[in-house]
Design a protein around this motif. Structure first.
Motif, PDB file in Angstrom:
ATOM      1  N   ARG A  14       0.917  -1.140   0.151  1.00  0.00           N
ATOM      2  CA  ARG A  14       0.026  -0.123  -0.041  1.00  0.00           C
ATOM      3  C   ARG A  14       0.884   1.343   0.138  1.00  0.00           C
ATOM      4  NH1 ARG A  14      -1.147  -0.782   6.108  1.00  0.00           N
ATOM      5  NH2 ARG A  14       0.196   0.671   6.921  1.00  0.00           N
ATOM      6  N   ILE A  16       3.022   4.406  -0.460  1.00  0.00           N
ATOM      7  CA  ILE A  16       4.189   4.805  -1.364  1.00  0.00           C
ATOM      8  C   ILE A  16       4.767   3.736  -2.151  1.00  0.00           C
ATOM      9  CG2 ILE A  16       6.764   5.851  -1.484  1.00  0.00           C
ATOM     10  CD1 ILE A  16       5.373   7.893   0.801  1.00  0.00           C
ATOM     11  N   ASN A  34       6.894  -6.869  -2.235  1.00  0.00           N
ATOM     12  CA  ASN A  34       6.824  -7.362  -0.862  1.00  0.00           C
ATOM     13  C   ASN A  34       6.167  -6.752   0.096  1.00  0.00           C
ATOM     14  OD1 ASN A  34       8.619  -6.292   1.791  1.00  0.00           O
ATOM     15  ND2 ASN A  34       8.594  -8.508   1.620  1.00  0.00           N
ATOM     16  N   ASP A  35       5.391  -7.439   0.866  1.00  0.00           N
ATOM     17  CA  ASP A  35       4.811  -6.646   2.264  1.00  0.00           C
ATOM     18  C   ASP A  35       4.549  -7.864   3.183  1.00  0.00           C
ATOM     19  OD1 ASP A  35       3.260  -3.745   2.313  1.00  0.00           O
ATOM     20  OD2 ASP A  35       2.611  -5.423   3.906  1.00  0.00           O
ATOM     21  N   LEU A  36       4.702  -7.477   4.405  1.00  0.00           N
ATOM     22  CA  LEU A  36       4.257  -8.417   5.515  1.00  0.00           C
ATOM     23  C   LEU A  36       2.872  -8.873   5.550  1.00  0.00           C
ATOM     24  CD1 LEU A  36       5.443  -7.218   9.014  1.00  0.00           C
ATOM     25  CD2 LEU A  36       6.071  -9.348   7.762  1.00  0.00           C
ATOM     26  N   GLN A  40      -2.388  -7.828   0.997  1.00  0.00           N
ATOM     27  CA  GLN A  40      -2.101  -6.415   0.555  1.00  0.00           C
ATOM     28  C   GLN A  40      -1.166  -6.624  -0.824  1.00  0.00           C
ATOM     29  OE1 GLN A  40      -2.594  -3.216   3.941  1.00  0.00           O
ATOM     30  NE2 GLN A  40      -0.529  -3.581   3.320  1.00  0.00           N
ATOM     31  N   ASP A  61       9.485 -10.572   5.996  1.00  0.00           N
ATOM     32  CA  ASP A  61       9.831  -9.668   6.731  1.00  0.00           C
ATOM     33  C   ASP A  61      11.241  -9.138   6.298  1.00  0.00           C
ATOM     34  OD1 ASP A  61      10.329  -7.797   8.976  1.00  0.00           O
ATOM     35  OD2 ASP A  61      10.286  -9.361  10.683  1.00  0.00           O
ATOM     36  N   VAL A  62      11.460  -8.068   6.098  1.00  0.00           N
ATOM     37  CA  VAL A  62      12.550  -7.538   5.594  1.00  0.00           C
ATOM     38  C   VAL A  62      13.655  -7.105   6.680  1.00  0.00           C
ATOM     39  CG1 VAL A  62      11.555  -6.423   3.247  1.00  0.00           C
ATOM     40  CG2 VAL A  62      11.636  -5.038   5.201  1.00  0.00           C
ATOM     41  N   ASN A  88      11.461   0.343   1.162  1.00  0.00           N
ATOM     42  CA  ASN A  88      10.424   1.425   1.349  1.00  0.00           C
ATOM     43  C   ASN A  88       9.703   1.014   2.674  1.00  0.00           C
ATOM     44  OD1 ASN A  88       8.222   3.319   0.705  1.00  0.00           O
ATOM     45  ND2 ASN A  88       7.325   1.109   1.025  1.00  0.00           N
ATOM     46  N   VAL A 148      14.153   7.695   3.126  1.00  0.00           N
ATOM     47  CA  VAL A 148      14.619   8.438   4.332  1.00  0.00           C
ATOM     48  C   VAL A 148      13.493   9.260   4.681  1.00  0.00           C
ATOM     49  CG1 VAL A 148      17.204   8.278   4.226  1.00  0.00           C
ATOM     50  CG2 VAL A 148      15.912  10.185   3.263  1.00  0.00           C
ATOM     51  N   TYR A 162      12.516   7.185  15.020  1.00  0.00           N
ATOM     52  CA  TYR A 162      12.296   7.351  13.443  1.00  0.00           C
ATOM     53  C   TYR A 162      13.583   8.158  13.153  1.00  0.00           C
ATOM     54  CZ  TYR A 162       9.590   8.115   9.257  1.00  0.00           C
ATOM     55  OH  TYR A 162       9.290   8.131   8.009  1.00  0.00           O
ATOM     56  N   LYS A 166      16.158   6.955  10.280  1.00  0.00           N
ATOM     57  CA  LYS A 166      15.967   7.752   8.816  1.00  0.00           C
ATOM     58  C   LYS A 166      17.342   8.400   8.694  1.00  0.00           C
ATOM     59  CE  LYS A 166      12.230   6.211   7.194  1.00  0.00           C
ATOM     60  NZ  LYS A 166      12.123   5.185   6.186  1.00  0.00           N
ATOM     61  N   PRO A 192      10.394  10.925   0.936  1.00  0.00           N
ATOM     62  CA  PRO A 192       8.959  11.168   0.216  1.00  0.00           C
ATOM     63  C   PRO A 192       7.920  12.256   1.187  1.00  0.00           C
ATOM     64  CG  PRO A 192       8.842   9.096   0.812  1.00  0.00           C
ATOM     65  CD  PRO A 192      10.403   9.600   1.227  1.00  0.00           C
ATOM     66  N   ALA A 194       3.814  12.218   1.414  1.00  0.00           N
ATOM     67  CA  ALA A 194       2.650  11.840   0.714  1.00  0.00           C
ATOM     68  C   ALA A 194       1.379  11.388   1.642  1.00  0.00           C
ATOM     69  CB  ALA A 194       2.689  10.619  -0.222  1.00  0.00           C
ATOM     70  N   THR A 196      -0.911   8.832   3.193  1.00  0.00           N
ATOM     71  CA  THR A 196      -0.786   7.474   3.266  1.00  0.00           C
ATOM     72  C   THR A 196      -1.320   7.239   4.556  1.00  0.00           C
ATOM     73  OG1 THR A 196       1.188   7.136   4.348  1.00  0.00           O
ATOM     74  CG2 THR A 196       1.424   7.399   1.950  1.00  0.00           C
TER      75      THR A 196
HETATM   76  N1  NAD Z   1       3.949   9.161   3.782  1.00  0.00           N
HETATM   77  C1  NAD Z   1       5.018  10.106   4.065  1.00  0.00           C
HETATM   78  O1  NAD Z   1       4.678  11.363   3.870  1.00  0.00           O
HETATM   79  C2  NAD Z   1       6.357   9.702   4.356  1.00  0.00           C
HETATM   80  C3  NAD Z   1       7.174  10.740   4.702  1.00  0.00           C
HETATM   81  C4  NAD Z   1       8.526  10.485   4.913  1.00  0.00           C
HETATM   82  C5  NAD Z   1       8.929   9.106   4.737  1.00  0.00           C
HETATM   83  N2  NAD Z   1       7.941   8.033   4.563  1.00  0.00           N
HETATM   84  C6  NAD Z   1       8.641   6.770   4.357  1.00  0.00           C
HETATM   85  O2  NAD Z   1       7.897   6.004   3.272  1.00  0.00           O
HETATM   86  C7  NAD Z   1       7.922   4.532   3.521  1.00  0.00           C
HETATM   87  C8  NAD Z   1       6.707   4.148   3.046  1.00  0.00           C
HETATM   88  O3  NAD Z   1       5.614   4.754   4.029  1.00  0.00           O
HETATM   89  P1  NAD Z   1       4.140   4.879   3.857  1.00  0.00           P
HETATM   90  O4  NAD Z   1       3.758   6.333   3.979  1.00  0.00           O
HETATM   91  O5  NAD Z   1       3.818   4.279   2.318  1.00  0.00           O
HETATM   92  O6  NAD Z   1       3.332   4.173   4.838  1.00  0.00           O
HETATM   93  P2  NAD Z   1       2.333   2.819   4.668  1.00  0.00           P
HETATM   94  O7  NAD Z   1       2.298   2.506   6.139  1.00  0.00           O
HETATM   95  O8  NAD Z   1       1.230   3.070   4.010  1.00  0.00           O
HETATM   96  O9  NAD Z   1       2.975   1.392   4.109  1.00  0.00           O
HETATM   97  C9  NAD Z   1       4.134   0.903   4.747  1.00  0.00           C
HETATM   98  C10 NAD Z   1       4.009  -0.613   4.413  1.00  0.00           C
HETATM   99  O10 NAD Z   1       5.168  -1.551   4.843  1.00  0.00           O
HETATM  100  C11 NAD Z   1       4.662  -2.636   5.049  1.00  0.00           C
HETATM  101  N3  NAD Z   1       5.766  -2.968   6.195  1.00  0.00           N
HETATM  102  C12 NAD Z   1       5.886  -2.636   7.571  1.00  0.00           C
HETATM  103  N4  NAD Z   1       6.765  -3.534   8.123  1.00  0.00           N
HETATM  104  C13 NAD Z   1       7.254  -4.398   7.239  1.00  0.00           C
HETATM  105  C14 NAD Z   1       8.239  -5.429   7.317  1.00  0.00           C
HETATM  106  N5  NAD Z   1       9.172  -5.887   8.414  1.00  0.00           N
HETATM  107  N6  NAD Z   1       8.476  -6.145   6.247  1.00  0.00           N
HETATM  108  C15 NAD Z   1       7.762  -5.995   5.069  1.00  0.00           C
HETATM  109  N7  NAD Z   1       6.760  -4.892   4.770  1.00  0.00           N
HETATM  110  C16 NAD Z   1       6.671  -4.146   6.040  1.00  0.00           C
HETATM  111  C17 NAD Z   1       3.226  -2.406   5.758  1.00  0.00           C
HETATM  112  O11 NAD Z   1       2.696  -3.625   5.868  1.00  0.00           O
HETATM  113  C18 NAD Z   1       2.660  -1.338   4.739  1.00  0.00           C
HETATM  114  O12 NAD Z   1       2.060  -1.958   3.665  1.00  0.00           O
HETATM  115  C19 NAD Z   1       8.179   4.329   4.871  1.00  0.00           C
HETATM  116  O13 NAD Z   1       9.646   4.079   5.018  1.00  0.00           O
HETATM  117  C20 NAD Z   1       8.046   5.842   5.642  1.00  0.00           C
HETATM  118  O14 NAD Z   1       8.980   5.791   6.753  1.00  0.00           O
HETATM  119  C21 NAD Z   1       6.821   8.140   4.278  1.00  0.00           C
END
Ligand code: NAD
Length: 295
Positions: A14, A16, A34-36, A40, A61-62, A88, A148, A162, A166, A192, A194, A196
């Motif tokens: 899901r 980003i 990949n996703d836990l 999804q 699990d990454v 990611n 990051v 965090y 990061k 990024p 966004a 989410t």
């Molecule tokens: N959304 C933003 O504005 C934003 C800002 C800065 C950084 N980020 C970074 O961007 C990345 C994606 O964030 P997002 O907003 O899409 O979050 P999100 O919560 O929508 O998606 C994260 C996904 O990672 C999966 N996940 C978690 N732990 C896992 C593991 N151990 N192994 C495999 N999958 C795993 C979750 O199941 C989830 O689907 C993250 O690293 C986040 O820190 C996001």
């Protein structure tokens, strides 16, 4: 741009990561989603296939050493190669430092910092072996894109776990870029912004799509094309870079740049530093660093 290539995107079920998987597939890559959360991951694979692309699910699990090894080995076994790794996956456990418990610290550092290093380690192992097998021929190499956060670049309040993870990933990006250059592997990072599941509670209406149907700069799908460019040969000379990506903006960053200096030919005393302090700080006041672009 990426036809015939294999790309892994972690946490791509899901948000980003999903957008990155879709964008890489649209450029012709076979994407290991990949996703836990296996459900999804499967849904994103189905979405990519429905659009005519190629994708495979993975639910390791990454942040587990064996999980990361299985993810990389599985991608190579199932597609015959590996070209791109997008790290990611992650989550937040926000808390002020004085209230944070040990599990909140450990879980966030584990999923982000170890969750970036472990897949990178096994991908690097693969690319190094490939380069050695190629002998004198130029290595095919690969590309890693790390994730990051502006919180890690500037220091976010209530996110010490965090922020530490990061900013550690930003440093890791430059370190890996230097280490893997000889094997033709490029390593860059994006920060990024966004809408989410991770950010929607904090952002609320502020990041709602525009009512007039105009460009939705908070759409998580805006990040993927930038990652696809970083993964492509068009960016073959881009490595060790950190860039903030938001809507239609890409901002290039350079961290921990020396901005002041004093020097003498003997050990410093407190008094000597105090006397030359204006030289060290110049016109700047020694306070908190300025934050980046705001809105
Ligand atoms: N959304 C933003 O504005 C934003 C800002 C800065 C950084 N980020 C970074 O961007 C990345 C994606 O964030 P997002 O907003 O899409 O979050 P999100 O919560 O929508 O998606 C994260 C996904 O990672 C999966 N996940 C978690 N732990 C896992 C593991 N151990 N192994 C495999 N999958 C795993 C979750 O199941 C989830 O689907 C993250 O690293 C986040 O820190 C996001």
């Amino acid at each position: 741009m990426l036809a015939g290539r294999t790309a892994i995107v972690t946490g791509a079920g899901r948000g980003i990561g999903r957008g990155e998987a879709v964008a890489l597939a649209a450029e012709g890559a076979t994407v290991v989603v990949n996703d836990l959360d296996a459900t999804q991951a499967g849904a994103v694979v189905a979405e990519i296939e429905a659009a005519g692309g190629a994708a495979l699910p993975d639910s390791n699990d990454v942040a587990a050493w064996d999980g990361a090894r299985a993810l990389v080995a599985g991608a190579v076994e199932r597609t015959g190669r590996l070209d791109v790794l997008v790290n990611n996956a992650g989550f937040l456990r926000d808390r002020m430092s004085f209230s944070m418990d040990e599990a909140e610290w450990d879980d966030v550092v584990r999923v982000h910092l170890k969750g970036h290093f472990a897949p990178s380690k096994f991908a690097a192992e693969h690319w190094r072996a490939e380069a050695k097998a190629a002998g004198d021929a130029p290595p095919r190499g690969g590309a890693i894109v790390n994730t990051v956060s502006e919180a890690g670049l500037y220091g976010g309040t209530g996110q010490a776990n965090y922020v530490a993870a990061k900013s550690g990933i930003a440093g890791l990006t430059v370190g890996l870029a230097r280490e893997l250059e000889r094997y033709g592997v490029r390593v860059n990072a994006i920060a990024p912004r966004a809408r989410t599941q991770m950010t929607e509670a904090v952002l609320g209406d502020y990041a709602a799509p525009p009512a007039d149907g105009g460009f939705d700069e908070w759409d998580a799908g805006n990040i993927g094309p930038v990652v696809a460019w970083l993964a492509s040969d068009e960016a073959a000379d881009v490595t060790g870079q950190v860039m903030v990506v938001f809507g239609g903006r890409i901002h290039l960053f350079e961290g921990w740049t020396m901005v002041g200096e004093i020097e003498q030919d003997e050990r410093w005393s407190v008094e000597a530093i105090a006397a030359r302090r204006p030289e060290l700080f110049g016109e700047c006041r020694p306070g908190l660093p300025r934050m980046g672009f705001g809105r």
